[in-house]
Design an enzyme around this catalytic site. Structure first.
Site, PDB file in Angstrom:
ATOM      1  N   SER A 109      -1.053  34.207  29.924  1.00 16.66           N
ATOM      2  CA  SER A 109      -2.110  34.661  29.010  1.00 16.66           C
ATOM      3  C   SER A 109      -2.573  36.055  29.409  1.00 16.66           C
ATOM      4  O   SER A 109      -2.921  36.308  30.563  1.00 16.66           O
ATOM      5  CB  SER A 109      -3.277  33.669  28.942  1.00 16.66           C
ATOM      6  OG  SER A 109      -3.550  33.122  30.189  1.00 16.66           O
TER       7      SER A 109
ATOM      8  N   GLY B 115       0.882   3.666  11.331  1.00 21.44           N
ATOM      9  CA  GLY B 115       0.591   2.700  12.397  1.00 21.44           C
ATOM     10  C   GLY B 115      -0.152   3.241  13.599  1.00 21.44           C
ATOM     11  O   GLY B 115      -0.411   2.497  14.539  1.00 21.44           O
TER      12      GLY B 115
ATOM     13  N   CYS C 247      -5.867   0.531  12.971  1.00 23.95           N
ATOM     14  CA  CYS C 247      -4.658   0.090  12.277  1.00 23.95           C
ATOM     15  C   CYS C 247      -3.930  -1.019  13.042  1.00 23.95           C
ATOM     16  O   CYS C 247      -3.710  -0.907  14.244  1.00 23.95           O
ATOM     17  CB  CYS C 247      -3.747   1.298  12.165  1.00 23.95           C
ATOM     18  SG  CYS C 247      -2.202   0.914  11.405  1.00 23.95           S
TER      19      CYS C 247
ATOM     20  N   ARG D 159     -11.611   7.892  13.041  1.00 19.32           N
ATOM     21  CA  ARG D 159     -12.529   7.442  14.098  1.00 19.32           C
ATOM     22  C   ARG D 159     -13.414   8.572  14.584  1.00 19.32           C
ATOM     23  O   ARG D 159     -14.623   8.414  14.734  1.00 19.32           O
ATOM     24  CB  ARG D 159     -11.697   6.891  15.278  1.00 19.32           C
ATOM     25  CG  ARG D 159     -12.497   6.224  16.379  1.00 19.32           C
ATOM     26  CD  ARG D 159     -11.643   6.075  17.659  1.00 19.32           C
ATOM     27  NE  ARG D 159     -11.239   7.375  18.151  1.00 19.32           N
ATOM     28  CZ  ARG D 159     -11.983   8.130  18.948  1.00 19.32           C
ATOM     29  NH1 ARG D 159     -13.142   7.707  19.371  1.00 19.32           N
ATOM     30  NH2 ARG D 159     -11.554   9.318  19.342  1.00 19.32           N
TER      31      ARG D 159
ATOM     32  N   TRP E 176     -14.442   0.804   9.693  1.00 19.71           N
ATOM     33  CA  TRP E 176     -13.442  -0.188   9.306  1.00 19.71           C
ATOM     34  C   TRP E 176     -12.271   0.481   8.594  1.00 19.71           C
ATOM     35  O   TRP E 176     -12.413   1.535   7.972  1.00 19.71           O
ATOM     36  CB  TRP E 176     -14.052  -1.282   8.413  1.00 19.71           C
ATOM     37  CG  TRP E 176     -14.628  -0.798   7.118  1.00 19.71           C
ATOM     38  CD1 TRP E 176     -13.998  -0.703   5.917  1.00 19.71           C
ATOM     39  CD2 TRP E 176     -15.981  -0.342   6.899  1.00 19.71           C
ATOM     40  NE1 TRP E 176     -14.855  -0.214   4.965  1.00 19.71           N
ATOM     41  CE2 TRP E 176     -16.075   0.011   5.529  1.00 19.71           C
ATOM     42  CE3 TRP E 176     -17.106  -0.192   7.715  1.00 19.71           C
ATOM     43  CZ2 TRP E 176     -17.254   0.509   4.980  1.00 19.71           C
ATOM     44  CZ3 TRP E 176     -18.278   0.305   7.151  1.00 19.71           C
ATOM     45  CH2 TRP E 176     -18.336   0.638   5.808  1.00 19.71           C
TER      46      TRP E 176
ATOM     47  N   GLU F 124      -9.104   0.954   5.925  1.00 21.25           N
ATOM     48  CA  GLU F 124      -8.922   0.758   4.482  1.00 21.25           C
ATOM     49  C   GLU F 124      -8.061  -0.475   4.228  1.00 21.25           C
ATOM     50  O   GLU F 124      -8.025  -0.990   3.108  1.00 21.25           O
ATOM     51  CB  GLU F 124      -8.277   1.995   3.855  1.00 21.25           C
ATOM     52  CG  GLU F 124      -9.199   3.190   3.788  1.00 21.25           C
ATOM     53  CD  GLU F 124     -10.364   2.996   2.831  1.00 21.25           C
ATOM     54  OE1 GLU F 124     -10.131   2.781   1.645  1.00 21.25           O
ATOM     55  OE2 GLU F 124     -11.524   3.054   3.303  1.00 21.25           O
ATOM     56  N   GLY F 125      -7.354  -0.945   5.258  1.00 19.79           N
ATOM     57  CA  GLY F 125      -6.534  -2.147   5.116  1.00 19.79           C
ATOM     58  C   GLY F 125      -7.241  -3.396   5.603  1.00 19.79           C
ATOM     59  O   GLY F 125      -6.639  -4.467   5.689  1.00 19.79           O
TER      60      GLY F 125
ATOM     61  N   ARG G 230      -3.882   0.897  -1.706  1.00 20.29           N
ATOM     62  CA  ARG G 230      -3.266   1.634  -0.607  1.00 20.29           C
ATOM     63  C   ARG G 230      -2.077   0.874  -0.012  1.00 20.29           C
ATOM     64  O   ARG G 230      -1.150   1.457   0.529  1.00 20.29           O
ATOM     65  CB  ARG G 230      -4.316   1.873   0.482  1.00 20.29           C
ATOM     66  CG  ARG G 230      -3.844   2.769   1.587  1.00 20.29           C
ATOM     67  CD  ARG G 230      -4.988   3.141   2.526  1.00 20.29           C
ATOM     68  NE  ARG G 230      -4.663   4.344   3.248  1.00 20.29           N
ATOM     69  CZ  ARG G 230      -4.050   4.359   4.428  1.00 20.29           C
ATOM     70  NH1 ARG G 230      -3.709   3.239   5.003  1.00 20.29           N
ATOM     71  NH2 ARG G 230      -3.778   5.489   5.017  1.00 20.29           N
TER      72      ARG G 230
ATOM     73  N   GLY H 299      -6.576  12.048  35.869  1.00 24.29           N
ATOM     74  CA  GLY H 299      -7.995  11.723  35.828  1.00 24.29           C
ATOM     75  C   GLY H 299      -8.585  11.913  37.220  1.00 24.29           C
ATOM     76  O   GLY H 299      -7.863  12.249  38.168  1.00 24.29           O
TER      77      GLY H 299
END
Ligand code: IMP
Length: 502
Positions: free
Chosen positions: A22, A314, A319, A382, A406, A408-409, A418, A487
């Site tokens: 950079s 998926g 989902c 989300r 929630w 859509e499925g 859908r 982490g």
């Protein structure tokens, strides 16, 4: 014999970016996140360019008119959910299009025959202390006066006192004409030391209010995404069933861009929908299609005339398609494959069709990875559902604030279009769950933090814009042990009060 992909299907968390060189000018303030949303020819520009590469998911729990306004203010686009009646979806689109930053349609209105108690009740309900008094008590009725907390003393007055007797009457108010610009309105507010300025039409009917407190926040939105008439840009979801009625209503309401919302985009239904739109509107109506996860799916939708192609099956947080049907592909692998297909198509035809990575973003760095892997922009459900502006309830669960989210499925959404492949008008099994997500505050604050991380990582890769990132990014697979190394590890973490964090 069935076709086998050579590579396993991978997710974002299996990759990292390796720093590149950079230069000194590669600092976050110099980074542009502008990105095309609809297809364009080589040497030309996309008809719609976003200022940030984020769009909100076509979901009941995510994208309504509030979200549309909040996201366009930051430079992105919401796709208003399509799993509602045509009328209510069109009304949401039109509310975004008619929203003028700084010009508020008064939500606290009362008629003069009401009482002080009614004013107190209204204040409790809306949380606003400026109440417009109109002849019929509506937001656009003839303006007769204003009530603010300066007009009454609860301790000295009877709750039955009539509004007409203590309001500041129209003759004593400073008002302005409805065509006043925001700058002019703010000058009047400043000159007269007002808290609010009512804008009225030639018949003294209330049109908008401009509030002093909004001025600074309106000045700050340098990236807001506006159309040529200075209205917010907004998208809307459509389906492959009722498009002959839905598309005209959304176009009439002012939607800038549509998107076919389907869990399976590689289908004749999508082509039929695109054919209808091209036959009726030519190229004037912009429409994305999807979702697909490989080259074949991309080519099909590109040839069928999609303005952008959405990638992902998926990978969404809510989902369960992969569990239920065993269908889908790791989001990173799908994206890399479709990005290659897009570049190949561009080489061959000179037409660049932007691709949208839809679903599966968990950490902010996943956004940078998705862009580096070739996404022109990213759709998130989300992520946005956690903010004040999402349409769902905020609930307190054992002392922690959560928002509902929630799929859509999920049965709750009742979005059979859908998932339906031409069968019954009902879901025979669910492909999504109903859930909670931790409440995270305002969209503005969260988007600012996420994108500052994206800009910073782009600088580490030596990139000042998204195409440069896509060219220069060096991406590596990570082993499971190196994920642990990434982490905090081998230390006992404590909080600001020196308590151990378990
Ligand atoms: P997220 O950002 O990971 O929450 O994923 C959001 C995406 O998941 C949406 O844009 C849709 O593509 C997809 N999606 C929405 N509802 C469902 C569902 O019920 N089942 C499967 N996928 C869904």
């Amino acid at each position: 014999m069935a076709f086998y992909f050579e590579e396993p299907s991978r997710t974002f968390s299996e990759f990292l970016l390796v720093p590149g060189y950079s230069s000194a000018d590669c600092v976050p303030t110099n980074v542009s996140l502008k990105t095309p949303i609809v297809k364009f020819k080589k040497g030309e520009e996309s008809a719609i360019t976003m200022n940030i590469p984020l769009v909100s998911a076509i979901m009941q729990a995510v994208s309504d008119d509030n979200m549309g306004i909040a996201l366009a203010t930051e430079g992105g686009v919401s796709f208003i959910f399509g799993s509602q009646s045509i009328e209510s979806e069109a009304a949401m689109v039109s509310r975004v299009k008619n929203h003028k930053a700084g010009f508020v349609i008064s939500d606290s209105n009362i008629s003069p025959d009401k009482t002080l108690q009614d004013i107190l009740d209204l204040k409790e309900k809306t949380g606003h202390s400026t109440v417009a008094v109109t002849e019929d008590g509506t937001a656009h009725g003839k303006l007769l006066g204003i009530v603010t907390s300066r007009d009454y003393r609860v301790t000295r007055m009877s709750p039955d006192e009539k509004v007409a007797d203590f309001m500041t009457p129209f003759e004593k108010l400073v008002t302005a004409n409805k065509s006043t610009t925001l700058k002019e309105a703010n000058n009047i507010i400043w000159d007269h030391k007002l808290n609010a300025l009512p804008l009225v039409d030639e018949n003294e009917h209330l049109v908008h209010m401009v509030f002093r407190k909004d001025y600074d926040s309106n000045k700050e939105n340098k990236l807001e995404l506006l159309d040529s008439s200075k209205r917010y840009v907004v998208g809307a979801g459509i389906n492959t069933r009722d498009y002959e009625e839905r598309v005209p209503a959304l176009v009439e309401a002012g939607a800038d861009i549509l998107c076919i919302d389907s869990s399976e985009g590689y289908s004749e239904w999508q082509k039929r929908t695109l054919d209808y739109i091209r036959a009726e509107y030519g190229d004037t109506v912009k429409v994305g299609a999807g979702n697909v996860v490989d080259r074949d799916g991309f080519r099909y939708l590109a040839d069928a005339g999609a303005d952008f192609v959405k990638v992902g099956v998926g990978g969404g947080s809510i989902c369960i398609t992969r569990e239920q049907k065993g269908i889908g592909r790791g989001q990173a692998t799908a994206l890399i494959d479709v990005a290659k297909a897009r570049d190949e198509y561009f080489e061959e035809t000179g037409i660049y069709i932007p691709i949208c990575s839809d679903g599966g973003i968990v950490y902010d760095y996943h956004m940078t990875l998705a862009l580096a892997m070739g996404a022109d922009f990213i759709m998130l459900g989300r992520y946005f559902s956690r903010f004040d502006e999402s349409p769902t309830n905020k609930v307190n669960l054992n002392g922690t604030y959560m928002k509902e989210y929630w799929g859509e499925g999920a049965n709750r959404a009742r979005n059979w279009q859908r998932y339906d492949l031409g069968g019954d008008k009902k879901l025979s099994f669910e492909e999504g769950v109903d859930s909670y997500v931790p409440y995270a505050g305002s969209l503005k604050d969260n988007v600012a933090i996420s994108l500052s991380k994206v800009r910073s990582t782009m600088c580490n890769c030596g990139a000042l814009n998204i195409p440069e990132l896509q060219q220069k990014a060096k991406i590596t697979l990570v082993s499971s042990t190196s994920i642990v190394e990434g982490g905090a590890h081998d230390v006992v973490v404590k909080d600001a009060s020196n308590n151990l964090i378990k």
